[in-house]
Scaffold this motif. Structure first.
Motif, PDB file in Angstrom:
ATOM      1  N   LEU A   1     -23.142  65.128  22.494  1.00 29.36           N
ATOM      2  CA  LEU A   1     -22.213  65.974  23.242  1.00 29.36           C
ATOM      3  C   LEU A   1     -20.981  66.293  22.401  1.00 29.36           C
ATOM      4  CD1 LEU A   1     -22.425  64.218  26.732  1.00 29.36           C
ATOM      5  CD2 LEU A   1     -23.272  66.514  26.172  1.00 29.36           C
ATOM      6  N   ARG A   2     -20.496  65.288  21.684  1.00 29.07           N
ATOM      7  CA  ARG A   2     -19.335  65.522  20.819  1.00 29.07           C
ATOM      8  C   ARG A   2     -19.661  66.550  19.746  1.00 29.07           C
ATOM      9  NH1 ARG A   2     -18.591  63.703  16.017  1.00 29.07           N
ATOM     10  NH2 ARG A   2     -20.054  61.974  16.241  1.00 29.07           N
ATOM     11  N   ARG A   3     -20.837  66.434  19.134  1.00 26.79           N
ATOM     12  CA  ARG A   3     -21.213  67.389  18.090  1.00 26.79           C
ATOM     13  C   ARG A   3     -21.314  68.806  18.646  1.00 26.79           C
ATOM     14  NH1 ARG A   3     -24.185  62.785  16.032  1.00 26.79           N
ATOM     15  NH2 ARG A   3     -25.973  63.244  17.384  1.00 26.79           N
ATOM     16  N   ARG A   4     -21.758  68.908  19.901  1.00 24.40           N
ATOM     17  CA  ARG A   4     -21.928  70.238  20.491  1.00 24.40           C
ATOM     18  C   ARG A   4     -20.596  70.960  20.680  1.00 24.40           C
ATOM     19  NH1 ARG A   4     -26.743  71.868  22.128  1.00 24.40           N
ATOM     20  NH2 ARG A   4     -28.448  70.362  22.434  1.00 24.40           N
ATOM     21  N   VAL A   5     -19.532  70.216  20.909  1.00 25.61           N
ATOM     22  CA  VAL A   5     -18.231  70.859  21.126  1.00 25.61           C
ATOM     23  C   VAL A   5     -17.371  70.854  19.864  1.00 25.61           C
ATOM     24  CG1 VAL A   5     -18.217  70.352  23.583  1.00 25.61           C
ATOM     25  CG2 VAL A   5     -17.154  68.742  22.000  1.00 25.61           C
ATOM     26  N   THR A   6     -17.954  70.404  18.755  1.00 23.38           N
ATOM     27  CA  THR A   6     -17.217  70.352  17.489  1.00 23.38           C
ATOM     28  C   THR A   6     -17.776  71.400  16.533  1.00 23.38           C
ATOM     29  OG1 THR A   6     -16.913  67.968  17.818  1.00 23.38           O
ATOM     30  CG2 THR A   6     -16.409  68.830  15.632  1.00 23.38           C
ATOM     31  N   SER A   7     -17.266  72.605  16.630  1.00 22.75           N
ATOM     32  CA  SER A   7     -17.745  73.702  15.787  1.00 22.75           C
ATOM     33  C   SER A   7     -17.259  73.507  14.350  1.00 22.75           C
ATOM     34  CB  SER A   7     -17.226  75.051  16.311  1.00 22.75           C
ATOM     35  OG  SER A   7     -17.652  75.247  17.643  1.00 22.75           O
ATOM     36  N   PRO A   8     -18.122  73.740  13.362  1.00 27.10           N
ATOM     37  CA  PRO A   8     -17.698  73.609  11.960  1.00 27.10           C
ATOM     38  C   PRO A   8     -16.507  74.506  11.650  1.00 27.10           C
ATOM     39  CG  PRO A   8     -20.090  73.791  12.124  1.00 27.10           C
ATOM     40  CD  PRO A   8     -19.545  74.080  13.488  1.00 27.10           C
ATOM     41  N   GLY A   9     -15.480  73.918  11.069  1.00 28.55           N
ATOM     42  CA  GLY A   9     -14.289  74.669  10.702  1.00 28.55           C
ATOM     43  C   GLY A   9     -13.368  74.991  11.843  1.00 28.55           C
ATOM     44  N   GLY A  10     -13.674  74.498  13.036  1.00 25.56           N
ATOM     45  CA  GLY A  10     -12.855  74.815  14.200  1.00 25.56           C
ATOM     46  C   GLY A  10     -11.754  73.809  14.480  1.00 25.56           C
ATOM     47  N   THR A  11     -11.069  74.036  15.584  1.00 26.09           N
ATOM     48  CA  THR A  11      -9.924  73.184  15.933  1.00 26.09           C
ATOM     49  C   THR A  11     -10.358  71.758  16.277  1.00 26.09           C
ATOM     50  OG1 THR A  11     -10.073  73.905  18.251  1.00 26.09           O
ATOM     51  CG2 THR A  11      -8.616  75.153  16.786  1.00 26.09           C
ATOM     52  N   THR A  12     -11.465  71.650  17.005  1.00 26.66           N
ATOM     53  CA  THR A  12     -11.923  70.325  17.408  1.00 26.66           C
ATOM     54  C   THR A  12     -12.283  69.489  16.186  1.00 26.66           C
ATOM     55  OG1 THR A  12     -12.804  71.285  19.443  1.00 26.66           O
ATOM     56  CG2 THR A  12     -13.546  69.066  18.873  1.00 26.66           C
ATOM     57  N   GLU A  13     -12.930  70.094  15.221  1.00 28.56           N
ATOM     58  CA  GLU A  13     -13.303  69.373  14.007  1.00 28.56           C
ATOM     59  C   GLU A  13     -12.073  68.793  13.313  1.00 28.56           C
ATOM     60  OE1 GLU A  13     -16.456  70.389  10.613  1.00 28.56           O
ATOM     61  OE2 GLU A  13     -14.563  71.476  10.324  1.00 28.56           O
ATOM     62  N   GLN A  14     -11.012  69.568  13.261  1.00 30.50           N
ATOM     63  CA  GLN A  14      -9.788  69.090  12.603  1.00 30.50           C
ATOM     64  C   GLN A  14      -9.179  67.924  13.382  1.00 30.50           C
ATOM     65  OE1 GLN A  14      -8.473  70.097   9.539  1.00 30.50           O
ATOM     66  NE2 GLN A  14     -10.552  70.967   9.514  1.00 30.50           N
ATOM     67  N   ALA A  15      -9.174  68.039  14.698  1.00 30.52           N
ATOM     68  CA  ALA A  15      -8.604  66.969  15.512  1.00 30.52           C
ATOM     69  C   ALA A  15      -9.426  65.683  15.391  1.00 30.52           C
ATOM     70  CB  ALA A  15      -8.534  67.412  16.973  1.00 30.52           C
ATOM     71  N   VAL A  16     -10.756  65.817  15.448  1.00 26.71           N
ATOM     72  CA  VAL A  16     -11.624  64.643  15.345  1.00 26.71           C
ATOM     73  C   VAL A  16     -11.480  63.988  13.981  1.00 26.71           C
ATOM     74  CG1 VAL A  16     -14.041  63.904  15.272  1.00 26.71           C
ATOM     75  CG2 VAL A  16     -13.260  65.431  17.092  1.00 26.71           C
ATOM     76  N   LYS A  17     -11.319  64.793  12.942  1.00 28.70           N
ATOM     77  CA  LYS A  17     -11.139  64.247  11.591  1.00 28.70           C
ATOM     78  C   LYS A  17      -9.895  63.359  11.517  1.00 28.70           C
ATOM     79  CE  LYS A  17     -10.970  65.564   6.705  1.00 28.70           C
ATOM     80  NZ  LYS A  17      -9.851  64.656   6.378  1.00 28.70           N
ATOM     81  N   VAL A  18      -8.826  63.804  12.154  1.00 27.30           N
ATOM     82  CA  VAL A  18      -7.603  62.996  12.164  1.00 27.30           C
ATOM     83  C   VAL A  18      -7.858  61.650  12.851  1.00 27.30           C
ATOM     84  CG1 VAL A  18      -5.252  62.837  13.102  1.00 27.30           C
ATOM     85  CG2 VAL A  18      -6.043  64.970  12.055  1.00 27.30           C
ATOM     86  N   LEU A  19      -8.569  61.688  13.968  1.00 27.61           N
ATOM     87  CA  LEU A  19      -8.873  60.446  14.692  1.00 27.61           C
ATOM     88  C   LEU A  19      -9.766  59.528  13.861  1.00 27.61           C
ATOM     89  CD1 LEU A  19      -9.537  61.940  18.255  1.00 27.61           C
ATOM     90  CD2 LEU A  19      -7.535  60.628  17.538  1.00 27.61           C
ATOM     91  N   GLU A  20     -10.791  60.104  13.226  1.00 30.81           N
ATOM     92  CA  GLU A  20     -11.689  59.310  12.395  1.00 30.81           C
ATOM     93  C   GLU A  20     -10.946  58.721  11.197  1.00 30.81           C
ATOM     94  OE1 GLU A  20     -14.626  58.419  13.116  1.00 30.81           O
ATOM     95  OE2 GLU A  20     -15.771  59.979  14.128  1.00 30.81           O
ATOM     96  N   ASP A  21     -10.130  59.536  10.540  1.00 29.54           N
ATOM     97  CA  ASP A  21      -9.380  59.042   9.387  1.00 29.54           C
ATOM     98  C   ASP A  21      -8.382  57.962   9.795  1.00 29.54           C
ATOM     99  OD1 ASP A  21     -10.768  60.809   7.824  1.00 29.54           O
ATOM    100  OD2 ASP A  21      -9.130  62.280   7.633  1.00 29.54           O
ATOM    101  N   GLY A  22      -7.931  58.035  11.037  1.00 31.94           N
ATOM    102  CA  GLY A  22      -6.987  57.032  11.531  1.00 31.94           C
ATOM    103  C   GLY A  22      -7.642  55.725  11.954  1.00 31.94           C
ATOM    104  N   GLY A  23      -8.967  55.672  11.857  1.00 29.99           N
ATOM    105  CA  GLY A  23      -9.671  54.427  12.157  1.00 29.99           C
ATOM    106  C   GLY A  23      -9.930  54.187  13.630  1.00 29.99           C
ATOM    107  N   ILE A  24     -10.185  55.254  14.390  1.00 28.05           N
ATOM    108  CA  ILE A  24     -10.345  55.091  15.835  1.00 28.05           C
ATOM    109  C   ILE A  24     -11.528  54.186  16.189  1.00 28.05           C
ATOM    110  CG2 ILE A  24     -11.724  57.212  16.087  1.00 28.05           C
ATOM    111  CD1 ILE A  24     -10.332  57.545  18.847  1.00 28.05           C
TER     112      ILE A  24
END
Length: 283
Positions: free
Chosen positions: A234-257
């Motif tokens: 479900l997360r992948r479905r709403v995370t379009s490549p190069g889109g806003t969601t991808e950038q936000a998720v990257k910040v969370l992942e890089d932050g060690g969520i």
């Protein structure tokens, strides 16, 4: 309130303790077809008993043994720090009646409960969560060897009145359930709180931020509950490549969520085991 005649063909279900969780279970059971005459609660607080009788139409008593003496199924719903004292005072009554015992007391192991009640009893230990108060609970359940298949079905039907249930193969796994669904609502509230604050600081009005946060959380949970895909998909479905969601998720992942959640769950598991040791094995 006049006492209700308890002549009924169904099993008698008694609750020791008339707090929020016990009252929620009673309310759910009545909605699911249990008769008020099958149910009774005990509590030392007059205000709690009055609430039970006035709102739910169920008999409430000051004496725990009054309830235990008529119960085919006995639900322990008191605070963990007083369970040993309460259980010992019930032991002689419970040994005569030999009911199925269901404990919704957080952090107290079956071995200790059985010892305090005199031993040899069928006991199911349950870890519910606060969402049971609105009929959307998630409960983990574990039964000792004295619980037969019919008793397991009875216990499950009672807890399903306020939500979903899962049976566990080991009592130790109840500590994991405590860390996941027991403490879990607080994790989601924290995420909602952080999202709301971020939206306000980015310009939204507080009421707007709260409404959008809550509805977004509700919609995501509904999609996960009613769909046939795992959350990762479900997360992948709403995370379009190069889109806003991808950038936000990257910040969370890089932050060690992921690491933070793993550490948080482990901390809750460790604390659950500490509490079990603290309240159990009392002389």
């Amino acid at each position: 309130m006049a006492r209700i005649d308890a002549k009924t063909a169904g099993p008698q279900l008694g609750f020791i303790g008339a707090g929020n969780m016990a009252r929620s279970l009673v309310s759910g059971l009545i909605k699911n077809g249990w008769q008020a005459v099958q149910l009774s609660l005990s509590d030392p607080e007059p205000t709690q008993r009055e609430a039970v009788e006035t709102v739910l139409g169920v008999n409430a008593y000051a004496d725990n043994n009054e309830v235990a003496g008529r119960a085919d199924i006995l639900v322990l719903a008191v605070k963990p720090q007083i369970l040993a004292t309460v259980a010992r005072a019930l032991a002689s009554t419970v040994q005569r009646k030999k009911p199925l015992v269901i404990s919704i007391v957080a952090g107290v192991r079956i071995e200790d409960i059985d010892q305090w009640l005199g031993g040899g009893l069928p006991i199911v230990r349950v870890m519910p969560n606060t969402a049971a108060l609105i009929g959307s609970g998630a409960s983990g359940m574990y039964a000792n060897n004295n619980v037969n298949a019919a008793m397991r079905n009875q216990a499950e039907s009672i807890l399903r009145a306020v939500g979903v249930t899962v049976w566990l193969e080991s009592e130790d796994l109840l500590d994991v359930v405590t860390a996941l669904s027991g403490s879990g609502p607080a994790y989601f509230f924290l995420v909602m709180e952080a999202l709301e604050r971020a939206a306000i600081e980015s310009g939204l009005q507080p009421k707007q931020a709260r409404l959008l946060t809550i509805e977004t959380a509700f919609g995501a949970a509904k999609m996960a509950l009613e769909g046939h895909e795992e959350p990762a998909q479900l997360r992948r479905r709403v995370t379009s490549p190069g889109g806003t969601t991808e950038q936000a998720v990257k910040v969370l992942e890089d932050g060690g969520i992921r690491r933070l959640f793993k550490n948080a769950v482990q901390a809750a598991i460790d604390r659950a085991r500490e509490i079990a040791d603290m309240f159990g094995k009392k002389p």
